[in-house]
Design an enzyme around this catalytic site. Structure first.
Site, mmCIF file in Angstrom:
data_model
loop_
_atom_site.group_PDB
_atom_site.id
_atom_site.type_symbol
_atom_site.label_atom_id
_atom_site.label_comp_id
_atom_site.label_asym_id
_atom_site.label_seq_id
_atom_site.Cartn_x
_atom_site.Cartn_y
_atom_site.Cartn_z
ATOM 1 N N ASP A 200 74.649 -14.534 88.731
ATOM 2 C CA ASP A 200 74.933 -13.866 90.004
ATOM 3 C C ASP A 200 76.117 -14.554 90.689
ATOM 4 O O ASP A 200 76.994 -13.892 91.248
ATOM 5 C CB ASP A 200 73.678 -13.922 90.888
ATOM 6 C CG ASP A 200 73.664 -12.846 91.959
ATOM 7 O OD1 ASP A 200 74.413 -11.850 91.822
ATOM 8 O OD2 ASP A 200 72.900 -12.987 92.933
ATOM 9 N N HIS B 192 79.204 -5.986 90.447
ATOM 10 C CA HIS B 192 77.897 -5.531 90.942
ATOM 11 C C HIS B 192 77.725 -4.017 90.784
ATOM 12 O O HIS B 192 76.609 -3.539 90.556
ATOM 13 C CB HIS B 192 77.665 -5.967 92.392
ATOM 14 C CG HIS B 192 77.007 -7.318 92.496
ATOM 15 N ND1 HIS B 192 77.700 -8.492 92.300
ATOM 16 C CD2 HIS B 192 75.718 -7.677 92.721
ATOM 17 C CE1 HIS B 192 76.871 -9.512 92.423
ATOM 18 N NE2 HIS B 192 75.652 -9.051 92.669
ATOM 19 N N HIS C 115 76.754 -3.544 87.287
ATOM 20 C CA HIS C 115 75.339 -3.939 87.200
ATOM 21 C C HIS C 115 74.454 -2.769 87.621
ATOM 22 O O HIS C 115 73.480 -2.428 86.943
ATOM 23 C CB HIS C 115 75.063 -5.151 88.101
ATOM 24 C CG HIS C 115 73.616 -5.295 88.473
ATOM 25 N ND1 HIS C 115 73.025 -4.563 89.490
ATOM 26 C CD2 HIS C 115 72.621 -6.043 87.930
ATOM 27 C CE1 HIS C 115 71.739 -4.871 89.551
ATOM 28 N NE2 HIS C 115 71.473 -5.763 88.621
ATOM 29 N N HIS D 61 68.568 -9.709 87.482
ATOM 30 C CA HIS D 61 69.770 -9.273 88.198
ATOM 31 C C HIS D 61 71.008 -10.075 87.755
ATOM 32 O O HIS D 61 72.007 -9.502 87.329
ATOM 33 C CB HIS D 61 69.518 -9.436 89.707
ATOM 34 C CG HIS D 61 70.721 -9.217 90.569
ATOM 35 N ND1 HIS D 61 71.164 -7.970 90.936
ATOM 36 C CD2 HIS D 61 71.592 -10.101 91.134
ATOM 37 C CE1 HIS D 61 72.245 -8.094 91.692
ATOM 38 N NE2 HIS D 61 72.526 -9.372 91.833
HETATM 39 ZN ZN LIG Z 1 73.965 -10.225 93.204
#
Ligand SMILES: [Zn+2]
Length: 390
Positions: free
Chosen positions: A169, A264, A267, A281
């Site tokens: 992340d 992101h 993602h 995540h």
């Molecule tokens: Zn994140």
């Protein structure tokens, strides 16, 4: 030009820091609603009892049901009023922390992460789910948490995969903030309207946030592997301390005040593929970062540096690493389409983005990752064969 910086009021990390939790509760009053999964409470029970006694505070047990839903939030808010709690504590992983944010509504909130798997603890937003586990909505609060309190001993004893996912992340933070700087995108939500009529209610990121995003990436490269080894051995070392600060504080402020971009958004697109659901995540964001680098045609050396970092700490480098073995062009198109919905952060990239260019970037990143893995294992075989009499 309007600029803004959003951050929590206090950030404290240290060995056995939960022993000081009572001190921070005292700054608000004498009792706190404790929102935490029973397993997480069990892990730190002794420290909670000690700090409650030392600072003469009460932790009101909430019997949190494990899901951040509207219903659970209302139940817990009522409980806090009924018991006269002066503050809210969110202790544990993402769900407990998000629920505590919803109950506190931006006031008197102490966050105690027991894992360093994402940068969510520092942010002033939360994700709400429906009772059957589906996505409901994002919630934004008027203030960031009052206190982020991290017990590094607890993080050192949590499964190492969480720490590595947190590094995934944090890996995207610098590259996404850089894209926002290049495109002059307005990154801060939740601010009052512009002072002059017709001005934009948002603001651009500050140099402080960008400097934190840069430091975030530097720390990962310098201390990531050492921190992983420390966590595997359940010990707190300077490298682990650096990576905890990187995953939670630097990445948190770096994304909230520096902005998100393609990593992101990709993602989010990848989540439509069933196979990715078993992955965290941060693991998917790591691959999203590689795809962003392909999308922006980043220098070859930079891509290799990121690939090598991911392989070294055990982050995914290709689709297969996040549970996607055979993907059709049609599925990839759907991933890219979801990454490119109008509200996505992908438009913070400093050039026009299309569904086709995102598909191409994912394919390129996937191939580069697979080639890298193949080359690495080939070299390992060669190294391993050196001393043998074949
Ligand atoms: Zn994140």
């Amino acid at each position: 030009m309007r600029k803004a910086f959003i951050c929590p009021t206090k950030y404290v990390q240290g060995e056995d820091e939960i022993l000081n939790l009572g001190y921070f509760v005292r700054t608000f009053g004498t009792s706190a609603l404790l929102i935490a999964h029973p397993d997480d409470v069990k892990r730190v029970k002794e420290k909670l009892e000690k700090t409650a006694e030392k600072f003469d505070v009460t932790f009101v047990e909430s019997h949190f049901n494990g899901e951040c839903t509207r219903q659970e939030t209302v139940r817990l808010s009522n409980l806090a009023v009924e018991k006269g709690c002066s503050c809210t504590i969110g202790l544990g992983g993402g769900k407990a922390i998000d629920t505590a944010k919803c109950v506190a509504q931006g006031e008197n909130l102490i966050i105690v992460p027991t894992i360093a798997a994402t940068d969510a603890p520092t942010s002033h937003s939360a994700v709400l789910y429906t009772p059957d586990g589906g996505f409901d909505d994002y919630a934004y609060f008027k203030q960031s948490p009052s206190v982020i309190l991290i017990d590094t001993t607890v993080i050192a004893n949590a499964p190492v995969r969480f720490l590595v996912a947190g590094m995934g992340d944090a890996l995207s933070t610098y590259f996404e903030a850089r894209a926002n700087v290049q495109s002059c995108t307005k990154v801060n939500a939740g601010l009052p309207c512009g002072v002059r009529e017709g001005t934009c209610p948002e603001a651009r990121g500050t140099k402080a946030a960008f400097a934190m995003a840069e430091l975030c990436y530097e720390n990962l490269l310098s201390d990531g592997i050492k921190a992983k080894i420390a966590c595997e051995n359940h010990v707190v070392t300077p490298a682990l301390e650096t990576i905890i600060e990187t995953n939670i504080l630097l990445s948190g402020i770096g994304f909230e005040s520096g902005g998100l971009a393609a990593a992101h958004a990709i993602h989010d697109g990848l989540t439509i593929l069933e196979g990715t659901h078993r992955y965290y995540h941060g693991e998917k964001v790591a691959f999203g970062t590689l795809a962003q680098l392909a999308l922006e045609n980043a220098p070859e050396e930079e891509m290799q540096e990121v690939l090598e970092f991911c392989s070294a700490v055990g982050l995914p480098v290709c689709l297969e690493d996040i549970g996607v073995e055979n993907v059709t062009d049609e599925e990839l198109r759907q991933v890219a389409e979801k990454s490119c919905i109008p509200e996505e952060s992908i438009y913070a990239m400093p050039f026009p983005v299309t569904v086709e260019s995102v598909m191409a970037a994912i394919k390129t990143a996937d191939s580069m990752g697979r080639n890298h893995t193949r080359k690495a294992s080939f070299n390992a075989c060669r190294e391993g064969g050196k001393g043998l009499n074949l």
